[in-house]
Design an enzyme around this catalytic site. Structure first.
Site, PDB file in Angstrom:
ATOM      1  N   GLU A 252       0.970  -1.632  -0.316  1.00  0.00           N
ATOM      2  CA  GLU A 252       0.022  -0.282   0.158  1.00  0.00           C
ATOM      3  C   GLU A 252       0.870   1.227  -0.322  1.00  0.00           C
ATOM      4  O   GLU A 252       2.013   1.267   1.289  1.00  0.00           O
ATOM      5  CB  GLU A 252      -0.840  -0.037   1.155  1.00  0.00           C
ATOM      6  CG  GLU A 252      -1.993   0.993   1.799  1.00  0.00           C
ATOM      7  CD  GLU A 252      -1.223   2.325   1.755  1.00  0.00           C
ATOM      8  OE1 GLU A 252      -1.072   3.409   1.183  1.00  0.00           O
ATOM      9  OE2 GLU A 252      -1.691   2.755   3.170  1.00  0.00           O
TER      10      GLU A 252
ATOM     11  N   CYS B 101      -2.740   7.363   4.745  1.00  0.00           N
ATOM     12  CA  CYS B 101      -2.327   7.518   3.566  1.00  0.00           C
ATOM     13  C   CYS B 101      -3.791   8.147   2.540  1.00  0.00           C
ATOM     14  O   CYS B 101      -4.319   8.192   0.991  1.00  0.00           O
ATOM     15  CB  CYS B 101      -2.345   6.299   3.234  1.00  0.00           C
ATOM     16  SG  CYS B 101      -3.098   4.942   4.188  1.00  0.00           S
TER      17      CYS B 101
END
Length: 501
Positions: free
Chosen positions: A260, A297
């Site tokens: 990720e 994120c």
């Protein structure tokens, strides 16, 4: 309370080299640094443990996961104290993140006890079928083997030692080797102590979990290239993740790298919504943009608007809300410097106007706001790169057509957001097919910084948001990363896996 050592298959082990933590406040602590030799020991122990752990009943694995959660909660105050000292994150954030961490451990315990994740299928034999008979065929998901997990800098609990990658791998029946992050080694060690206690209390094989602290770049390389490691979970930068991804692909036996890698999480503010509540949306955006000093994120870094009076109202309201936000401590000195470099990059861009900027000093960050037009944004890829921190960019489009063109131009994202009213339905329908291809999660009239841990959540997206668009690192579907389907043909029930009989 801290040993400053690695946990290798139930044993606390020192090392020849050491590093010091760099806490946001207080005195640094000394920790043994990892090495390829320690990685090998941990991987060998994980492989040995797999023969027992992979075949352990779902009930026993669920008990193990719940015991880990209990042990983490038992150490809650100590974890919060050292976590705030190492990262600078406020106490409330660490308490909430611990609740999320133990919650997802318990969620996976419930999930594997239910058994639906096994995706069991059975086609009975048809011995009399013409022109050819059919054998008895059974299928279900099986664990893949030892898994490597890299701790994340921005989530010392929920995406680190006992975070979602570790929880889903253990739930699947896969032993885990964690490379701890140097941003919070003490926090990581306390969580490893909790897991070690749970291993002993539930009678799990000692190699089911190991923690290798810090170390040079070659430690991470050794971990992803170890022949006994069968998959990797990673949360971090695009550059670091891509380097490890390439190493996984070049192995003699390539393995899946579930990275990720970040996202700008664009928002599309449609005309009717802007006409009715531009200032309200701007205020909400400012809160989302600065939450945790923008170190998420899913931080919504870009807002696309249609040029005009409402766009100016939006910018003015965002500036006012951001100006009221005090400087916040960032996770590491390096993170703070990278943020300041991002601010300087936008400040020096000839096609970008600075609406407000006060980047802060040393390890502190203040919000920054910039404005550009869609032509400039479409012409320069650097304006679509993630700025990790509380930096927002407003992009003014001429009309919905240019907004759709901007959506097509996006790289893969973790999230995309629509702010719309009923009158915006036609414009939203034009954007939706594009946004579905660009992101793992599409939101309406909200902000993406909250990632719910539940069955339906997808935390992933097309590259470069993540390296595997078909996977998620949050939610119960995350377990599928560490399983593979096995078909059993004409096997007698006496030797079938217990979950198939």
């Amino acid at each position: 309370m801290l040993k400053g050592e690695h946990l290798i298959a139930g044993h606390w082990v020192g090392g020849e080299t050491h590093f010091e933590s760099s806490p946001a406040h207080g005195h640094p602590s000394r920790f043994a640094a990892g090495s390829p030799a320690l990685v090998d020991q941990a991987a060998q122990a994980a492989e040995e443990a797999f023969w027992r752990f992979g075949d352990a009943s779902r009930g026993k694995r669920a008990t193990f996961l719940r015991r880990i959660a209990e042990e983490i909660d038992e150490r809650g105050n100590a974890i919060t104290e050292i976590g705030t000292r190492e990262t600078g994150l406020p106490e409330a954030r660490l308490v909430g993140e611990r609740a999320r961490t133990v919650g997802q451990l318990r969620l996976f315990a419930d999930h594997i006890e239910d058994g639906a994740y096994l995706d069991r299928r059975h086609d009975p034999a048809l011995p009399d079928r013409k022109p050819a008979s059919r054998p008895d065929l059974r299928m279900m998901q099986r664990p893949i083997g030892p898994v490597a997990v890299f701790g994340a800098s921005n989530f010392p609990l929920a995406f680190s030692v006992a975070g979602g990658d570790t929880a889903s791998a253990l739930a699947a029946g896969c032993p885990v080797v964690v490379k701890g992050h140097t941003a919070h080694p003490g926090t990581g060690e306390l969580v490893a102590q909790a897991i070690d206690t749970a291993v002993r209390a539930t009678g799990m094989p000692s190699g089911v979990f190991s923690l290798v602290q810090g170390g040079s770049r070659e430690v991470g390389q050794a971990l992803v290239q170890h022949p006994l490691i069968k998959a990797v979970g990673f949360t971090g930068s695009l550059a670091g993740g891509r380097a490890l991804f390439d190493l996984c692909a070049r192995r003699p036996e390539p393995i899946l790298f579930y990275g990720e890698l970040g996202s700008v999480n664009p928002m599309f503010l449609l005309p009717a919504a802007m006409a009715s509540r531009a200032a309200e949306i701007a205020s909400g955006w400012a809160g989302s943009l600065t939450m945790g000093a923008g170190q998420f994120c899913t931080n919504p870094g870009i807002a696309f608007v249609i040029e005009g009076t409402e766009a100016e109202t939006f910018v003015d309201a965002a500036r006012e809300a951001l100006s009221a936000v005090d400087a916040q401590t960032m996770l590491t000195d390096g993170t703070a410097e990278a943020y300041r470099a991002s601010v300087r990059r936008f400040q020096s861009h000839p096609g970008v106007d600075e609406a407000m900027s006060a980047a802060g000093g040393h390890r502190a960050a203040r919000p920054a706001l910039f404005v550009t037009d869609a032509e400039t944004w479409l012409a320069d890829e650097i304006l679509s790169e993630e700025a990790f921190g509380p930096l927002g960019l407003v992009v003014k489009a001429r009309d919905v057509d240019q907004m759709v063109a901007a959506a097509h131009r996006l790289q893969g994202q973790l999230t995309c957001t629509l702010h719309l009213d009923d009158a915006d339905a036609d414009a939203a329908r034009r954007l939706m097919p594009v946004l579905e291809r660009k992101a793992g999660r599409v939101l309406a009239n909200g902000f993406p910084t909250g990632v719910e841990v539940c069955d339906a959540m997808v935390h992933g997206g097309p590259y470069p948001a993540s390296t595997n668009f078909g996977a998620t690192s949050v939610g119960t579907l995350a377990i599928r990363r560490f399983l593979r389907p096995v078909c059993y043909q004409n096997l007698p029930e006496a030797i079938l896996p217990a979950d198939l009989t």
